[in-house]
Scaffold this motif. Structure first.
Motif, short mmCIF file in Angstrom:
data_model
loop_
_atom_site.label_atom_id
_atom_site.label_comp_id
_atom_site.label_asym_id
_atom_site.label_seq_id
_atom_site.Cartn_x
_atom_site.Cartn_y
_atom_site.Cartn_z
N ARG A 190 39.20 -47.90 45.62
CA ARG A 190 38.37 -47.61 44.46
C ARG A 190 37.05 -46.94 44.85
NH1 ARG A 190 39.41 -49.79 39.55
NH2 ARG A 190 41.07 -51.32 39.35
N SER A 191 36.46 -47.41 45.95
CA SER A 191 35.10 -46.99 46.28
C SER A 191 35.04 -45.75 47.16
CB SER A 191 34.37 -48.15 46.98
OG SER A 191 35.02 -48.48 48.19
N ARG A 192 36.04 -45.57 48.04
CA ARG A 192 35.91 -44.50 49.03
C ARG A 192 36.65 -43.23 48.61
NH1 ARG A 192 36.89 -45.73 55.30
NH2 ARG A 192 34.93 -46.82 54.90
N TYR A 193 37.84 -43.37 48.04
CA TYR A 193 38.67 -42.20 47.77
C TYR A 193 38.59 -41.82 46.29
CZ TYR A 193 40.49 -43.64 52.28
OH TYR A 193 40.60 -44.02 53.59
N LYS A 194 38.07 -40.64 46.04
CA LYS A 194 37.93 -40.17 44.66
C LYS A 194 39.07 -39.24 44.26
CE LYS A 194 34.08 -42.40 44.54
NZ LYS A 194 34.02 -43.72 43.86
N ASN A 195 39.95 -38.93 45.22
CA ASN A 195 41.07 -38.04 44.93
C ASN A 195 42.38 -38.81 45.02
OD1 ASN A 195 41.47 -38.42 47.68
ND2 ASN A 195 40.48 -36.49 48.23
N THR A 196 43.50 -38.10 45.15
CA THR A 196 44.81 -38.75 45.13
C THR A 196 45.07 -39.62 46.35
OG1 THR A 196 45.87 -36.81 46.13
CG2 THR A 196 45.80 -36.92 43.71
N TRP A 197 44.25 -39.49 47.40
CA TRP A 197 44.45 -40.35 48.57
C TRP A 197 44.14 -41.81 48.25
CZ3 TRP A 197 47.34 -39.57 52.53
CH2 TRP A 197 47.61 -38.25 52.94
N ALA A 198 43.52 -42.06 47.13
CA ALA A 198 43.29 -43.45 46.70
C ALA A 198 44.62 -44.19 46.54
CB ALA A 198 42.51 -43.48 45.39
N TRP A 199 45.68 -43.46 46.14
CA TRP A 199 47.00 -44.10 46.04
C TRP A 199 47.98 -43.60 47.09
CZ3 TRP A 199 51.18 -40.94 45.11
CH2 TRP A 199 50.94 -39.70 44.51
N ARG A 200 47.75 -42.41 47.64
CA ARG A 200 48.67 -41.90 48.67
C ARG A 200 48.55 -42.68 49.99
NH1 ARG A 200 51.05 -37.17 46.80
NH2 ARG A 200 49.79 -35.94 45.33
N LEU A 201 47.34 -43.08 50.36
CA LEU A 201 47.16 -43.78 51.63
C LEU A 201 47.85 -45.14 51.65
CD1 LEU A 201 45.98 -43.91 54.45
CD2 LEU A 201 43.86 -44.81 53.48
N PRO A 202 47.61 -46.02 50.65
CA PRO A 202 48.37 -47.28 50.66
C PRO A 202 49.87 -47.08 50.56
CG PRO A 202 47.09 -47.06 48.63
CD PRO A 202 46.62 -45.99 49.56
N SER A 203 50.28 -46.00 49.89
CA SER A 203 51.70 -45.69 49.80
C SER A 203 52.26 -45.31 51.18
CB SER A 203 51.93 -44.56 48.81
OG SER A 203 53.29 -44.23 48.71
#
Length: 520
Positions: A190-203
């Motif tokens: 929520r705090s660090r990634y403002k782009n699609t990596w907010a969900w791509r990284l945990p995926s």
């Protein structure tokens, strides 16, 4: 080691008097290596827990919602349940792979499919691509989750079989906890990634456990029971001797294990006719097995735990706790607490017994869930904030009660009551029932909660009483039996003794009611 006959205490754990008391997991190099391989298999459950937690977390990320155009209702329900639909698609094939090519290659295939699927999920450009990837994750997880716990049960040193198999399902909570932690958890996303990596990284990081398995699982020893079933008896004996007796094929423990496996398989094939799907309806023993397996699989997902596991934020909002950080903190603490309780229960399954743990779990769940219902109703009707706090406390106590048995024991109990020849198929019945119950939770619970609020909890209060009655009437105690003897309990009086006596005769073990003595 002893070369001649060995006296064994009849009615005690069959292996107790045959094991070298100096051999422990922490002071024997080969047991350390064996348990290391087993840990590699246990991470399959972590993958499943991570996946469930991740999907719930992604739905609250604005980056994920906006990228997939704010899915709602039917589309959101599909995104939540498609993994279980994929799992259902894999179940018809899983037992045939497990019994046909072996437990180890089946885990490898499952890990390979999950690595491919998570790569597609991470690179998704549309809802359709994401849904397809989620389906493939469920499909691949079916193979790994079908074979891994069986291999754990069939490879483990006798002293540690029940605790290690019980640890398998308990580690679902560990995967759930990992998603909630930095560097890839929901708070940092929520705090660090403002782009699609907010969900791509945990995926993407979901692939890590499966990638480790993919690289290493083919080095894990194959199940000696699978090898015996394929006529590779020398290879099976070698594995048992290497890991259970420092390579001594004449060790009394190894001789007894090996002969008992052969005796049990001979009984299943020539006496009980436990072969194929029709065998589940061909004998009273198998009908009893199916009844218990379906029941505990359904109970494990439909005992009120689905409300907390999948809709905790909704429940917390209903009782007035709406701040996201507070909800996340409560969720994380409850997950850690659940993991702790499940692991503690895993360590005592052989000392306390399955029946006592199941009955204690069901009775305590009934009490604590009823208290949750009272608190929820009081808060809803009167707005009493103390009742809201009380519900959180009783939720924690309920989690403790649930994890006394239904996290650690459902897989262990299912595997040990099934003879080898139908173990993969019977475990498949367990997994199908569990997936259907999960889908039920995902679709029915939110609708019922929205319509009935606290009154929906009353339904589960009544259902938990029914669970207590069923477990009291039908659950059979299995502690202190070997894997083969436990499976034989259901096939009629004297079967367990026949298999044990046959194995003892071939291995040179003398049965008696006194102490044990080694001759040689």
């Amino acid at each position: 080691m002893a070369q001649g006959p060995v006296e064994r205490v009849k009615g005690a754990n069959a292996y107790t008097d045959l094991m070298d008391p100096r051999r422990r997991w922490y002071n024997n190099k080969r047991l350390i290596v064996l348990n290391g391989w087993i840990v590699l298999l246990l991470v399959t459950a972590c993958t499943s827990g991570y996946d469930g937690s991740m999907m719930n977390g992604l739905q609250s990320l604005p980056q994920w919602e906006s990228y997939f155009k704010f899915p709602t209702k039917g589309k959101l329900g599909l995104l939540s349940s498609i993994q279980n639909i994929g799992a259902l698609a894999g179940y018809p094939f899983a037992p045939y792979l497990c019994d046909g090519i072996g437990r180890r290659p089946t885990v490898f295939i499952g890990a390979l499919l999950m690595v491919i699927a998570t790569a597609i999920q991470t690179a998704s450009q549309s809802v359709g691509m994401f849904v397809g990837a989620r389906f493939l994750i469920g499909f691949g997880l079916t193979f790994a989750a079908s074979a891994a716990p069986m291999l754990v049960a069939e490879l483990s040193y006798p002293t540690y079989r029940a605790p290690l198999t019980s640890t398998y399902n308990s580690l679902w909570h560990f995967g759930q906890i990992v998603f909630a932690l930095p560097p890839h958890g929901q708070p940092l996303a929520r705090s660090r990634y403002k782009n699609t990596w907010a969900w791509r990284l945990p995926s993407a990081l979901q692939a890590v456990p499966s990638l480790v398995q993919l690289l290493m699982v083919l080095f894990v020893p194959e199940s000696p029971r699978f090898l015996v079933s394929k006529g590779k008896e020398a290879q099976a004996l070698n594995i048992l001797a290497y890991y259970h007796a420092d390579g001594d094929e004449n060790d009394p423990l190894v001789r007894y294990e090996f002969e008992e496996i052969k005796a049990a398989m001979k009984f299943d094939r020539t006496v009980a006719a436990n072969i194929g799907w029709r065998s589940f309806l061909a004998s009273r023993g198998n009908l009893k097995r199916v009844r218990i397996i379906i029941a505990i699989a359904f109970f494990s997902q439909c005992s009120g735990n689905g409300l907390a596991s999948y809709y905790l934020n909704k429940v917390l909002s209903d009782i007035g706790i709406t701040k996201p950080t507070t909800q996340l903190l409560i969720n994380g603490v409850l997950s850690i607490w659940s993991l702790f309780c499940a692991l503690v229960a895993s360590t005592v399954v052989e000392r306390v017994g399955r029946r006592i743990l199941f009955l204690s779990s069901a009775c305590l769940m009934t009490i604590f869930f009823t208290m949750q219902t009272v608190c929820f109703a009081r808060f809803t009707i009167s707005g009493d904030t103390n009742a809201a706090r009380g519900m959180i406390a009783f939720l924690a106590m309920y989690n403790m009660a649930y994890n006394l048995a239904f996290s650690p024991l459902v897989v262990t109990y299912t595997l040990e009551i099934l003879p080898y020849n139908i173990r993969a198929k019977g475990f498949n019945i367990f997994n199908i029932t569990m997936s259907l119950a999960l889908i039920f939770n995902q679709y029915v619970n939110p609708i019922a909660l929205a319509a009935l609020v606290w009154k929906y909890y009353v339904v589960y209060c009544v259902w938990l009483v029914c669970e207590c009655i069923f477990l009291y009437l039908y659950l059979v105690e299995t502690k202190n039996y070997t894997l083969e003897e436990t499976a034989a309990i259901f096939d009629g009086e004297g079967v367990t003794e026949k298999i044990a006596d046959s194995a003892a005769t071939q291995a040179g073990v003398v049965m008696k009611d006194g102490g044990a003595d080694f001759h040689g």
